[in-house]
Design an enzyme around this catalytic site. Structure first.
Site, PDB file in Angstrom:
ATOM      1  N   ASP A   1     -15.421 -81.097 -24.293  1.00 25.76           N
ATOM      2  CA  ASP A   1     -14.113 -81.749 -24.363  1.00 25.76           C
ATOM      3  C   ASP A   1     -13.853 -82.737 -23.244  1.00 25.76           C
ATOM      4  O   ASP A   1     -12.869 -83.466 -23.274  1.00 25.76           O
ATOM      5  CB  ASP A   1     -12.999 -80.686 -24.340  1.00 25.76           C
ATOM      6  CG  ASP A   1     -12.989 -79.878 -25.620  1.00 25.76           C
ATOM      7  OD1 ASP A   1     -13.110 -80.497 -26.684  1.00 25.76           O
ATOM      8  OD2 ASP A   1     -12.876 -78.644 -25.544  1.00 25.76           O
TER       9      ASP A   1
ATOM     10  N   HIS B   1      -9.117 -73.866 -26.059  1.00 26.17           N
ATOM     11  CA  HIS B   1     -10.202 -74.018 -27.048  1.00 26.17           C
ATOM     12  C   HIS B   1     -10.194 -75.486 -27.509  1.00 26.17           C
ATOM     13  O   HIS B   1     -10.422 -76.371 -26.699  1.00 26.17           O
ATOM     14  CB  HIS B   1      -9.937 -73.006 -28.171  1.00 26.17           C
ATOM     15  CG  HIS B   1     -11.048 -72.797 -29.145  1.00 26.17           C
ATOM     16  ND1 HIS B   1     -12.313 -73.277 -28.979  1.00 26.17           N
ATOM     17  CD2 HIS B   1     -11.072 -72.118 -30.332  1.00 26.17           C
ATOM     18  CE1 HIS B   1     -13.070 -72.914 -30.005  1.00 26.17           C
ATOM     19  NE2 HIS B   1     -12.336 -72.215 -30.849  1.00 26.17           N
TER      20      HIS B   1
ATOM     21  N   HIS C   1     -17.024 -72.939 -19.265  1.00 21.20           N
ATOM     22  CA  HIS C   1     -17.290 -72.440 -20.614  1.00 21.20           C
ATOM     23  C   HIS C   1     -17.665 -70.968 -20.526  1.00 21.20           C
ATOM     24  O   HIS C   1     -18.309 -70.549 -19.575  1.00 21.20           O
ATOM     25  CB  HIS C   1     -18.454 -73.226 -21.239  1.00 21.20           C
ATOM     26  CG  HIS C   1     -18.481 -73.123 -22.731  1.00 21.20           C
ATOM     27  ND1 HIS C   1     -19.084 -72.079 -23.379  1.00 21.20           N
ATOM     28  CD2 HIS C   1     -17.945 -73.920 -23.687  1.00 21.20           C
ATOM     29  CE1 HIS C   1     -18.921 -72.255 -24.672  1.00 21.20           C
ATOM     30  NE2 HIS C   1     -18.236 -73.347 -24.892  1.00 21.20           N
TER      31      HIS C   1
HETATM   32  N1  CMC Z   1     -10.900 -75.081 -13.656  1.00 17.66           N
HETATM   33  C1  CMC Z   1     -10.794 -74.333 -12.540  1.00 17.66           C
HETATM   34  N2  CMC Z   1     -11.237 -73.073 -12.430  1.00 17.66           N
HETATM   35  C2  CMC Z   1     -11.810 -72.545 -13.520  1.00 17.66           C
HETATM   36  C3  CMC Z   1     -11.969 -73.267 -14.723  1.00 17.66           C
HETATM   37  C4  CMC Z   1     -11.488 -74.587 -14.757  1.00 17.66           C
HETATM   38  N3  CMC Z   1     -11.607 -75.338 -15.854  1.00 17.66           N
HETATM   39  N4  CMC Z   1     -12.587 -72.492 -15.646  1.00 17.66           N
HETATM   40  C5  CMC Z   1     -12.790 -71.315 -15.029  1.00 17.66           C
HETATM   41  N5  CMC Z   1     -12.336 -71.347 -13.743  1.00 17.66           N
HETATM   42  C6  CMC Z   1     -12.442 -70.296 -12.751  1.00 17.66           C
HETATM   43  C7  CMC Z   1     -11.451 -69.179 -12.997  1.00 17.66           C
HETATM   44  O1  CMC Z   1     -10.240 -69.397 -12.309  1.00 17.66           O
HETATM   45  C8  CMC Z   1     -12.221 -67.982 -12.473  1.00 17.66           C
HETATM   46  O2  CMC Z   1     -12.146 -68.019 -11.059  1.00 17.66           O
HETATM   47  P1  CMC Z   1     -12.012 -66.617 -10.227  1.00 17.66           P
HETATM   48  O3  CMC Z   1     -13.283 -65.884 -10.505  1.00 17.66           O
HETATM   49  O4  CMC Z   1     -11.820 -67.032  -8.829  1.00 17.66           O
HETATM   50  O5  CMC Z   1     -10.825 -65.907 -10.825  1.00 17.66           O
HETATM   51  C9  CMC Z   1     -13.661 -68.288 -12.844  1.00 17.66           C
HETATM   52  O6  CMC Z   1     -13.736 -69.714 -12.883  1.00 17.66           O
HETATM   53  C10 CMC Z   1     -14.098 -67.704 -14.170  1.00 17.66           C
HETATM   54  O7  CMC Z   1     -13.150 -68.138 -15.150  1.00 17.66           O
HETATM   55  P2  CMC Z   1     -12.780 -67.331 -16.450  1.00 17.66           P
HETATM   56  O8  CMC Z   1     -11.403 -67.747 -16.867  1.00 17.66           O
HETATM   57  O9  CMC Z   1     -13.031 -65.878 -16.213  1.00 17.66           O
HETATM   58  O10 CMC Z   1     -13.869 -67.876 -17.464  1.00 17.66           O
HETATM   59  P3  CMC Z   1     -13.825 -67.701 -19.026  1.00 17.66           P
HETATM   60  O11 CMC Z   1     -15.230 -67.607 -19.470  1.00 17.66           O
HETATM   61  O12 CMC Z   1     -12.895 -66.603 -19.422  1.00 17.66           O
HETATM   62  O13 CMC Z   1     -13.148 -69.051 -19.515  1.00 17.66           O
HETATM   63  C11 CMC Z   1     -12.797 -71.209 -20.336  1.00 17.66           C
HETATM   64  C12 CMC Z   1     -13.795 -70.083 -20.150  1.00 17.66           C
HETATM   65  C13 CMC Z   1     -13.422 -72.325 -21.168  1.00 17.66           C
HETATM   66  C14 CMC Z   1     -11.559 -70.705 -21.101  1.00 17.66           C
HETATM   67  C15 CMC Z   1     -12.358 -71.734 -18.940  1.00 17.66           C
HETATM   68  O14 CMC Z   1     -13.489 -72.227 -18.249  1.00 17.66           O
HETATM   69  C16 CMC Z   1     -11.277 -72.793 -19.016  1.00 17.66           C
HETATM   70  O15 CMC Z   1     -10.094 -72.452 -19.078  1.00 17.66           O
HETATM   71  N6  CMC Z   1     -11.649 -74.114 -19.029  1.00 17.66           N
HETATM   72  C17 CMC Z   1     -10.682 -75.174 -19.183  1.00 17.66           C
HETATM   73  C18 CMC Z   1     -10.313 -75.332 -20.653  1.00 17.66           C
HETATM   74  C19 CMC Z   1     -11.424 -75.982 -21.455  1.00 17.66           C
HETATM   75  O16 CMC Z   1     -11.993 -76.997 -21.055  1.00 17.66           O
HETATM   76  N7  CMC Z   1     -11.692 -75.410 -22.626  1.00 17.66           N
HETATM   77  C20 CMC Z   1     -12.701 -75.944 -23.545  1.00 17.66           C
HETATM   78  C21 CMC Z   1     -13.867 -75.049 -23.699  1.00 17.66           C
HETATM   79  S1  CMC Z   1     -15.267 -75.801 -24.524  1.00 17.66           S
HETATM   80  C22 CMC Z   1     -14.750 -76.193 -26.122  1.00 17.66           C
HETATM   81  C23 CMC Z   1     -14.109 -75.087 -26.876  1.00 17.66           C
HETATM   82  O17 CMC Z   1     -14.502 -73.924 -26.815  1.00 17.66           O
HETATM   83  O18 CMC Z   1     -13.192 -75.376 -27.616  1.00 17.66           O
END
Ligand code: CMC
Length: 438
Positions: A362, A267, A306
């Site tokens: 971010d 986050h 996201h």
């Molecule tokens: N790098 C590589 N792969 C990713 C990433 C990433 N940053 N984000 C998601 N994926 C992949 C994930 O492995 C999954 O692949 P598969 O379907 O093959 O298993 C797919 O994309 C869907 O991911 P998810 O984890 O189910 O998506 P989510 O909606 O639960 O997660 C998130 C959203 C923001 C937590 C995630 O994209 C992430 O961890 N990003 C990196 C951390 C980040 O930048 N966070 C800041 C978010 S914006 C500001 C805030 O909210 O604070």
């Protein structure tokens, strides 16, 4: 004719007609679907609330597919262009843009509340010399609850508003002290002649000069970043604020919990993680190998992806423009080249395209913060200061919403079936095995 959905229960052959309102059915309506009179009724299973609206809100609107973000109906691009953080905070908290006299009064009110009780300063001095400023920030915000016992009267509108003003006004001072503590420098009291962000820069960076001279470009850039971070509807920390607040605890305690949720690397801690990732990659030449590792499941490309945006985060676009203005003043951050190359490769790579992973807020914000002289540990704190406006607006909206109650999700139990306690002397040498899942 109202929209409805008809559900046939194959277990009983019964049909149920459930109303659809605002694109949703009421989860409680599913409880009517039962196999027997004493049956609890049907539940939904939704870990991480991926498809559950837990509230109605009039504060922030996001269209994740189109990359749209509105505060109280106003596009984020227009607010970033024409507004200030304090004006945007007013809009978010009270629903409308202020008139000139309202804005004046709002500035005065906030300015009057920027000081911290001297005992808070002493409390903060008790942290270890290298304490992470976000840990200091969230603990100190929680401690404020003991300084303002009137904050418990959350249904007294006047007192509630006073706490909201105190929180917006005091969080930058707490953040400033946390930074000075980390850097081993004397704490700088607020200078009420400066703007909200000008004063914040003063509390962080003033050294021996009698009056801190604010760089207007950096002051405006920080103000824009604060506008972009002010609210983002039902994210992890805001849900924490609402969830904790639903127990009717005071707003300082609830906000400490929200800040704790923001601290995590998935986050608000992501901007810190992005910087660490860029430093680890080290040079453009290492970018392809890093992307390969991410695709192979070894870690994530921080600052990408996201839960809601499935296209370019509109805040990331504005941040990229702001970065150019900041770098004109501070010199280009050498890590920018690596970030641009990561973005270029990721945006044409099938892995990221098929998963709709784009840069989020971010990805570039840390580069600006670093160029402005903030250490990485301060990044989540810089997120928490403006998000305070969103948290308290959402908290108040939850408190006055007659449909809200104490937050209390259901579970699906997967543990042991009922069994008798086994006295120690009858347990034997091998551990008592659990019949989990039975
Ligand atoms: N790098 C590589 N792969 C990713 C990433 C990433 N940053 N984000 C998601 N994926 C992949 C994930 O492995 C999954 O692949 P598969 O379907 O093959 O298993 C797919 O994309 C869907 O991911 P998810 O984890 O189910 O998506 P989510 O909606 O639960 O997660 C998130 C959203 C923001 C937590 C995630 O994209 C992430 O961890 N990003 C990196 C951390 C980040 O930048 N966070 C800041 C978010 S914006 C500001 C805030 O909210 O604070």
């Amino acid at each position: 004719m109202p929209d409805t959905i008809t559900i046939t229960d194959n277990r009983t052959g019964k049909q149920y007609e459930l109303p659809i309102q605002d694109g949703a059915i009421k989860a409680m309506d599913l409880r009517k679907i039962k196999v027997a009179e004493d049956d609890f009724g049907l539940m939904t299973y939704d870990p991480a609330y991926q498809n559950t609206a837990a509230c109605k809100s009039a504060i922030t609107y996001i269209d994740g597919d189109k990359g749209v973000l509105l505060y109280r109906g106003y596009p984020i691009e227009q607010l970033a262009e024409g507004s200030t953080y304090l004006e945007t905070a007013y809009l978010i908290m009270f629903g409308e843009l202020p008139s000139a006299s309202q804005l004046d009064a709002w500035h005065r009110e906030i300015t009057l509340h920027t000081m911290l009780h001297e005992n808070i300063k002493q409390f903060m001095e008790g942290f270890n010399y290298d304490a992470h400023p976000m840990g200091v920030f969230l603990s100190t915000v929680g401690a404020l609850s003991t300084f303002y016992p009137d904050a418990k009267q959350i249904f007294n509108q006047e007192l509630r508003r006073l706490q909201m003003v105190r929180l917006v006004a005091k969080t930058p001072t707490i953040a400033g002290y946390a930074f000075r503590h980390l850097t081993g420098r004397f704490y700088v009291r607020p200078d009420n002649e400066l703007s909200f962000t000008g004063n914040f820069l003063n509390m962080l960076f003033r050294m021996t000069e009698v009056k801190y001279k604010v760089n207007p470009v950096l002051e405006r850039a920080l103000d824009v970043l604060f506008i972009l971070h002010a609210d983002h509807e039902q994210n992890c920390s805001t849900s924490a604020m609402r969830g904790i607040g639903s127990s009717h605890v005071d707003p300082y305690s609830a906000l400490a919990g929200a800040a704790a949720a923001l601290y995590g690397p998935l986050h608000g801690g992501a901007n810190e993680a992005v910087l660490k990732m860029l430093l680890e990659i080290g040079s453009i030449a290492n970018v392809p190998a890093f992307i390969k590792r991410v695709k192979g499941g070894e870690g994530r490309l921080m600052g990408f992806g996201h839960r809601v945006y499935k296209s370019y985060d509109p805040r990331a676009k504005i941040i990229k423009q702001t970065a150019d203005k900041v770098f004109e003043q501070t010199g280009r951050n050498p890590l920018l080249e690596i970030a641009l190359e990561l973005e270029r490769i990721a945006l044409q790579d099938e892995y990221f395209i098929s998963r709709k992973l784009y840069p989020n807020v971010d990805f570039y914000s840390g580069l600006i913060y670093q160029a402005m002289g903030f250490p990485v540990e301060m990044f989540p704190v810089l997120f928490a200061i403006p998000r305070t406006a969103g948290w308290i607006a959402q908290w108040e909206e939850m408190l006055v919403d007659p449909e809200q109650k104490i937050a209390r999700p259901r579970q699906i139990y997967t543990g042991a079936a009922p069994r008798d306690y086994v006295a120690m002397e009858r347990r034997g040498k091998s551990p008592v095995t659990s019949s989990a899942g039975s």
